[in-house]
Design a protein around this motif. Structure first.
Motif, short mmCIF file in Angstrom:
data_model
loop_
_atom_site.label_atom_id
_atom_site.label_comp_id
_atom_site.label_asym_id
_atom_site.label_seq_id
_atom_site.Cartn_x
_atom_site.Cartn_y
_atom_site.Cartn_z
N ALA A 1 14.14 32.28 64.34
CA ALA A 1 14.62 32.05 62.98
C ALA A 1 15.62 30.91 62.97
N PRO A 2 15.50 29.96 62.03
CA PRO A 2 16.42 28.83 61.99
C PRO A 2 17.82 29.27 61.61
N LYS B 1 3.14 29.51 59.98
CA LYS B 1 2.71 30.11 58.72
C LYS B 1 3.79 30.93 58.06
N SER B 2 4.88 31.22 58.77
CA SER B 2 5.95 32.04 58.20
C SER B 2 6.57 31.30 57.03
N ARG B 3 6.78 32.03 55.94
CA ARG B 3 7.29 31.41 54.72
C ARG B 3 8.73 31.80 54.41
N LEU C 1 7.47 23.86 66.01
CA LEU C 1 7.62 22.69 66.86
C LEU C 1 8.56 22.98 68.02
N GLY C 2 9.64 23.69 67.73
CA GLY C 2 10.56 24.06 68.81
C GLY C 2 9.89 24.94 69.85
N TYR C 3 9.09 25.88 69.37
CA TYR C 3 8.38 26.75 70.30
C TYR C 3 7.38 25.95 71.14
N ALA C 4 6.68 24.99 70.50
CA ALA C 4 5.71 24.18 71.22
C ALA C 4 6.39 23.34 72.29
N ARG C 5 7.54 22.74 71.97
CA ARG C 5 8.26 21.92 72.96
C ARG C 5 8.67 22.76 74.17
N ALA D 1 9.56 24.86 49.69
CA ALA D 1 9.55 23.69 50.58
C ALA D 1 10.45 23.91 51.78
N GLU D 2 11.63 24.51 51.55
CA GLU D 2 12.54 24.78 52.66
C GLU D 2 11.93 25.78 53.63
N ASP D 3 11.25 26.79 53.08
CA ASP D 3 10.64 27.79 53.95
C ASP D 3 9.56 27.17 54.83
N VAL D 4 8.75 26.26 54.24
CA VAL D 4 7.71 25.59 55.02
C VAL D 4 8.34 24.78 56.13
N ARG D 5 9.41 24.04 55.80
CA ARG D 5 10.07 23.22 56.82
C ARG D 5 10.67 24.09 57.91
N ASP D 6 11.23 25.23 57.53
CA ASP D 6 11.78 26.14 58.53
C ASP D 6 10.69 26.63 59.48
N GLY D 7 9.54 27.00 58.92
CA GLY D 7 8.44 27.45 59.77
C GLY D 7 7.96 26.36 60.69
#
Length: 452
Positions: free
Chosen positions: A248-249, A236-238, A276-280, A265-271
């Motif tokens: 943080a990316p 949800k982080s924008r 996804l990285g945290y889930a993996r 859009a970039e902020d959504v992709r960053d979040g």
């Protein structure tokens, strides 16, 4: 007493109309302004005799101002006394019966409850002073013993007024060093709770992993719930500023190093990348216990750009998530210490306050009729406690109409009906019995004690 509340409300409104401290404060501010003006005038005058003249002119205004302030305070005091009399009329002081105090012979238990409450609330210095003073009082009691011996209860009080549940779940008196250990644990609890409320879940996740085995034995999902909320919060982080530093990316979607906030859009992709990285890295250990929830979380990311209108909006709702998780963390933390989530002293005091008016009324009625309640283990009336204070289910035998106890527990018949143990024995003829509510028959060995 509830009938008196409208009258008291009117009296309280009358206080606001009659007199307020605001007028006294305004009068004091007026005097201060006069004094400041006089000081500036004296500083501006070059004539040394001007100061005495200015101060002489100031005497009468200041004297009148002080009298006005005193009159204001008298008016406020008068209305407060009137309201106090109204309180006394509406809530007359009723002496509490003290003929028999069940806790009189257990001062150590009372002191222990007080110390534990202070420790749980974070008042560590107060708890230490209380323990020291309780020991001093116990020593004085021992010194006044004619045989110069410490009695059983005095010995308990002298050792420690505090208790902790050990790993064996047995209540033991603790020493000062053990109390310091308990204090350290509660200090860590408050530190982690502060981090959770500021949306930093790292310390809580670390603690849950350190105690993963004990939590799993309890069937707790605390670690997964923490990781799940961390995943949702990352998704949800924008902007980069909202992301925890470790998530943080470091690059933008074009491969350039990114530090500031980009487009929406970039902020959504960053979040999404951070989530996804945290889930993996963290969700693999939960595959067997929580596969369905993990699938929902993964599917929800498809709607990351419009989550509020997606089918997964409820999954990503975090309005009260951190507060709820803080409460859950407190429960699990205390449970591993062998303690309840809420202070027993708070619960007992609150329940007693709720029950006390009815108890006093009942005692007054029995005294006027010269009767008394003869059941030692039961109350003569129901106490309307809130649902949060109902810890044990109550079962009343449908045959005897009596509440079950430890000595007379509820028994489940083979047909599924439940009776009190004494009622069941009264139905037995030989080795068999017939259920009073259906045609089924059974034997005593087929009946099972149940626990609520």
């Amino acid at each position: 007493m509830a009938d008196n509340m409208p009258t008291l409300h009117k009296d309280l409104l009358a206080i606001a109309r009659k007199a307020r401290l605001t007028s006294a404060v305004n009068d004091v501010d007026s005097m201060i302004a006069q004094l400041l003006a006089a000081r500036e005038s004296i500083a501006a005058e070059r004539d040394p005799h001007a100061a005495s003249l200015i101060l002489t002119k100031l005497q009468n205004p200041i004297k009148e101002g002080l009298e006005t302030v005193n009159n204001d305070l008298k008016a406020v005091s008068k209305t407060q006394k009137e309201f106090g009399k109204a309180l006394d009329r509406s809530f007359p002081v009723t002496p509490i019966p003290t003929e028999y105090d069940v806790m009189q012979k257990h001062p150590a238990l009372i002191n222990r409850a007080i110390v534990m409450h202070l420790l749980r609330e974070g008042h560590f210095d107060v708890a230490r002073v209380f323990m020291d003073e309780a020991r001093d009082m116990a020593s004085m009691s021992a010194g006044s013993d004619p045989d110069n011996r410490i009695g059983e209860d005095d010995g308990d009080a002298a050792r420690v007024m505090d208790a902790s549940l050990a790993d064996s779940h047995e209540t033991t008196n603790v020493t000062a060093s053990e109390s310091d250990t308990l204090q350290g644990k509660f200090q860590r609890l408050y530190s982690i709770l502060h981090d959770i409320k500021t949306h930093n879940l790292g310390p809580a996740i670390e603690w849950s992993r350190d105690h993963a085995e004990a939590l799993e034995e309890r069937g707790s999902n605390l670690e997964f719930d923490l990781c799940k909320l961390q995943f949702i919060w990352l998704a949800k982080s924008r902007s980069h500023e909202l992301l925890p530093e470790q998530f943080a990316p470091t690059t933008t979607h074009d491969g350039d190093v990114g530090g500031g906030a980009g487009t929406a859009a970039e902020d959504v992709r960053d979040g999404m990348r951070a989530a996804l990285g945290y889930a993996r890295d963290n969700f693999d250990r939960f595959r067997e216990r929580h596969p369905a929830e993990m699938e929902r979380l993964a599917a929800a990311l498809v709607f990351a750009s419009n989550m509020s209108e997606s089918p997964y909006a409820s999954v990503f709702e975090t309005t009260t998530a951190f507060e709820d998780l803080a409460a859950a963390f407190t429960r699990e933390f205390c449970s591993l210490l062998g303690l309840s989530a809420e202070s027993p002293l708070y619960v007992a005091t609150t329940a007693g306050t709720i029950a006390l008016p009815r108890l006093i009324k009942f005692i007054g009625a029995t005294r006027s009729k010269r009767t008394e309640w003869t059941s030692a283990n039961e109350m003569a009336f129901e106490t309307p406690l809130p649902a949060s204070m109902t810890y044990h289910s109550i079962f009343v035998c449908p045959v005897s109409k009596e509440q079950t106890t430890r000595e007379n527990p509820p028994m489940r018949l083979p047909c599924g009906h439940v009776l009190a143990n004494d009622s069941l024995h009264n139905l037995v003829k030989g080795l068999k019995f017939k259920c009073p509510y259906c045609p089924a028959e059974g034997q005593m060995r087929d009946a099972q004690q149940i626990y609520f």
